[in-house]
Design an enzyme around this catalytic site. Structure first.
Site, short mmCIF file in Angstrom:
data_model
loop_
_atom_site.label_atom_id
_atom_site.label_comp_id
_atom_site.label_asym_id
_atom_site.label_seq_id
_atom_site.Cartn_x
_atom_site.Cartn_y
_atom_site.Cartn_z
CG PHE A 174 -1.99 -1.01 1.23
CD1 PHE A 174 -3.12 -0.84 0.44
CD2 PHE A 174 -1.90 -2.16 2.01
CE1 PHE A 174 -4.13 -1.78 0.43
CE2 PHE A 174 -2.90 -3.11 2.00
CZ PHE A 174 -4.03 -2.92 1.21
CD GLU A 175 -1.35 6.00 -2.31
OE1 GLU A 175 -1.72 5.49 -3.35
OE2 GLU A 175 -1.49 7.21 -2.06
#
Lengths: 255, 339, 339, 255
Positions: free
Chosen positions: A51-52
């Site tokens: 996930f970013e």
């Protein structure tokens, strides 16, 4: 006969099947999360989800609301930083990336920034977010979107995220990482890839009950249609059960 | 130095590295001193009208809402916002009329909840101007360049897109590989608000969970205001110094505000207050609703504790803790609507 | 792209970013799999003669000495060493004849203990060639560039000095400030050895104390071999994921070696074994002494445990723990000499 | 009359007095550590000590052997990374930096790399280490070294670390951070600064009992001698006691 599954369920299951076990995927909010979580619960238990905001390899307990939400680093291998995950993506560690799109053109270039003029927008959209990063860095990007004539456009108002830009070799010429780019497009009508030689959108399979005419009618540009066109597998009851388990409130999959 | 191409976006928050060094030397204290103050004083002292503001966390995760509300309460004007993973934070700052310029990586959206009526309206009517585009990675690397005291950081994204054309980046030919490469300029926000689970009175802060961009952003900030769930004794910090994400000399103010991220999520402590966010999303569909919202929740309360009472007090906060810890199911008005 | 000036140092460990990405895709597993193996197997598999080797830690702090000894035991040849904060690690690798090329930020010295006879002699007699110069910050930023998959990182040091002239950096005019700026190339070592206090069998590793350069270096490494004081259950890592400095997919091998940094320091666990380091510094004054040292401590023992017995066993290790925890005073032969 | 203190003690106390309370200092192995720790125990309790391996604001219990040693982050404000401390130095957060030197020239340029030809060294020294970084980034650098004719040279064999390079404006022209540079040089004979106009080494004060002749005789280049030359303060008994406390084994201060 009316199908016993929803279009969203079909998108999620078809998307999940694109992912491979033991590979990595950069995941955005909503359907991409569901598709990845479903893949982990079916054929790809060791799919590495990234996930970013910095969540790396979590065991996501339930569908997060945000890609920065604490569910995205629940029992994770690491809860790190955006700098870390964007760097490892840029360095080639991420096999798959998911992207949503408001509009695309036939090279898979995506607009999520603005409809109309940039400085006098008809509709203002959220902008790139991590999309330009995913589309630039991940080896293979998978686009999930609604297919309509006003969304499959000859020319998008704004290229937020690169597809194949102006065609073969254009990404490399621009300086983007070589050999990466859009890999699949999945809509409520069908599954697409990109033609090797021209880098233009090509039909791979239609969803059950969808005709080639519907495919073409819902696009402003011409979609390449090969001789052989497959049909996607509809969601099984077990997959549908898993989707409810992943998203008990139905926030992405619907009630 | 031949520049192959460059964006037309406004270059915001950039300073010549030597000018920034001189500013740091003159303005950032390296002294170990008590920095506790009220959020009112912190905003008054460090947020002039027209400032470039950035917010730590992730738009609706670990956001200094106490800082955001105080900016609104003091009716700050003409702020420029760093629209880095901006969600609820930017939506209400723009909705309140404090921000009229924004550089956008992500904004005007509420992730799973859909689009943000207030800030979208502001942009579409021209009340808030988008001065430049970029991506999440690029914004965070602009902060990395700033943290490092560099004029720019190279990246391999944005190339070939309109995002680049509307950014403040430049493209050159990399002298090592011979390939085009993007150079993204440093960004030093004038003031940054960051919410942390704990810090000491000097500002030495720990963060549980993902750091997101806050390691770099804290160091890029010209002024850094920490709101914290709890001020802990210095000795607790110094016992495990590798847990310190932000050492004291980057910090200008320390404000203790329990639940200071509400209605946004605080990892391990409390979940999003979807009821409250849903109320905002509903009310902000009209200008009247926006006014009503701020009258009730910002101008109408005397402080953050008053606000917490108003949104549901202890019972609500206890519920949010349970949802965060996966001990109670989440509900949300925007879910009912879809059901 | 006009290059104003460039160093004449050899460009070691650099790859075109696209070539590196392709290598990563083909060679670095993203699969969660058991990576436990013996140090002998790890060195055999991942250290070909001629490789570019780098060592985690700080030269004599948190060094994978177990890895270093095994390289010597297997009589690896013609290695190039990344001389980043190199101290005891490089001294004995060069002394043993495994390394004949080195890029130097810091080497040939033993900090407070003075210079290093063995490696100095090797350089002054031409047996080991210094292929390039740089600084500690620059080396670490070369690893940052590599971690980021970039061809280079800009820096504002080295400029105007002979360190730059003998480096592999280039100087250009910064298109933002108009001032000259140094571009330092990425460095991807072929193989990195790193010693950590704990990790799980997949390679998810935690580090207590300063990380030094190991965050970036672990991610810059083409092959990464972790030696660890202890292999812990995966659940212990996943309980506090923000403590993970290195996630599993950067790691190629996991080797459990308690005291694996001896005679170097392991923060919180054991102090430098000054007696042993002193013995090396004394013996390495002559080529005969060097041979005698390796015959005794490397070739003459069957494994690392055997070596630990030889250097003093439990009693010595207990003493080193007490010194590290400030419960016993430090003594050292090189101190007596000065007294 | 023989002094009741050693040259090393004098260097340490004179160096410690250059440091200011509430400012930051980047510290190397040995005497710089002792000088900084002494300053904390006397006039500068809130001197912020920074070590290159990542130790920030430690309460150093006893003289470390290494700048990466666990004593350098004992009860620290942060135990971070080299990237963090080098970055904050480059960004202007560090007031003072200490450097040792094998040889210098009259602009304060330092050689710690090699005596003789680089590729055929007569004597190989450790190289830059963090010295080039400290000399480039810290606002004011303080050089501690032994003064001899073969060490105060008209031209050093190798400029490892920048002083004022070729004179006024040369650092800035090369692209180094503006307004920084060597601030003091402290040897066993005296205390020096750099002439504002020419950036050349200038005597500030001699140590007790040292003559101007000795100062000049122990330098190959001409040292600027102003009209007024001070005399440094000798170490007090209290300072000497503190030095023993800081370095109980005498590893840097001697027995």
């Amino acid at each position: 006969m009316k199908a016993d599954y929803t279009a969203t369920e079909l998108l999620a299951t078809v998307a999940s099947k694109v992912l491979e076990d033991g590979k990595s995927v950069f995941v955005g909010t909503g359907l991409p999360m569901i598709a990845s979580m479903l893949a982990q619960r079916t054929h790809a238990p060791n799919l590495l989800i990234i996930f970013e905001a910095g969540g790396i390899g979590p065991r996501v307990p339930v569908l997060p609301i945000s890609v920065g939400d604490s569910r995205t680093f629940h029992e994770a291998a690491a809860a790190s930083t955006m700098h870390d995950v964007m760097s490892l993506s840029q360095a080639g560690y991420v096999d798959y990336g998911f992207l949503g799109a408001a509009m695309i053109d036939w090279y898979g270039n995506i607009n999520t920034t603005v409809i109309g003029e940039h400085d006098h927008p008809k509709v203002r959209l959220p902008g790139s977010g991590g999309a330009n990063d995913v589309g630039s860095f991940c080896w293979r990007t998978i686009l999930l979107m609604r297919q309509e004539k006003r969304r499959f456009l000859k020319k998008v108002d704004f290229i937020t995220t690169p597809g194949y830009l102006t065609g073969p070799g254009a990404r490399e010429k621009a300086g983007l990482p070589a050999g990466a780019g859009p890999y699949r497009v999945i809509t409520q009508l069908g599954l697409y890839d990109f033609d090797e030689a021209t880098k233009r959108l090509k039909l791979l399979a239609v969803h059950p009950g969808v005709t080639i005419e519907q495919i073409q009618d819902n696009s402003e540009f011409e979609i390449l249609i090969p001789d052989h066109v497959g049909t996607t597998e509809p969601p099984t009851p077990e997959e549908r059960r898993l989707l409810r388990e992943i998203d008990p409130t139905g926030m992405a999959i619907g009630k | 130095m031949k520049v192959l191409s460059e964006g037309c976006g406004e270059l915001i928050g950039w300073h010549d590295p030597d000018e920034h060094r001189a500013w740091v030397r003159a303005n950032k204290s390296r002294d170990l001193k008590d920095k506790r103050m009220t959020i009112a004083d912190a905003v008054e002292e460090y947020v002039p009208d027209g400032a470039l503001v950035a917010l730590g966390g992730f738009g609706h995760v670990r956001v200094s809402m106490a800082g955001v509300y105080e900016i609104i309460r003091q009716r700050k004007k003409h702020l420029t916002l760093a629209g880095k993973t901006a969600v609820h934070d930017s939506d209400i700052l723009i909705g309140a009329g404090c921000v009229d310029r924004i550089e956008v990586a992500y904004a005007f959206g509420h992730e799973m909840r859909g689009l943000s009526p207030a800030s979208r309206r502001a942009v579409e009517t021209g009340q808030c101007k988008v001065v430049a585009e970029l991506s999440n990675a690029v914004y965070q690397w602009r902060f990395l360049a700033a943290m490092m005291g560099l004029p720019f950081i190279p990246t391999r994204n944005m190339l070939g897109t309109d995002t680049l054309k509307y950014s403040s980046a430049k493209v050159i030919k990399d002298p090592f590989s011979g390939k085009p490469i993007c150079l993204v300029p440093a960004c030093y926000p004038d003031v940054v608000f960051m919410h942390v689970p704990r810090c000491d009175m000097y500002g030495n802060a720990q963060i549980d969970g993902t750091i997101i961009e806050d390691f770099e952003l804290a160091r890029a900030a010209r002024r850094l205001i920490l709101t914290t769930e709890e001020i802990v004794p210095e000795s607790e910090i110094r016992r495990q110094p590798w847990q310190t994400a932000i050492p004291f000399f980057f910090v200008d103010a320390v404000v203790e505000v329990p639940y200071g991220s509400h209605p946004c999520q605080m990892p391990y402590l409390y979940f999003f207050d979807e009821e409250h966010i849903g109320e905002w999303l509903r009310m902000s569909k009209s200008l009247e609703g926006v006014k009503e919202y701020f009258d009730k929740y910002v101008y109408g309360v005397k402080d953050f504790t008053d606000y917490l009472e108003l949104v549901g007090g202890l019972r609500k906060l206890d519920y949010l803790k349970k949802v965060e810890q996966l001990r109670a199911p989440m509900t949300a008005p925007w879910l009912k609507k879809r059901g």
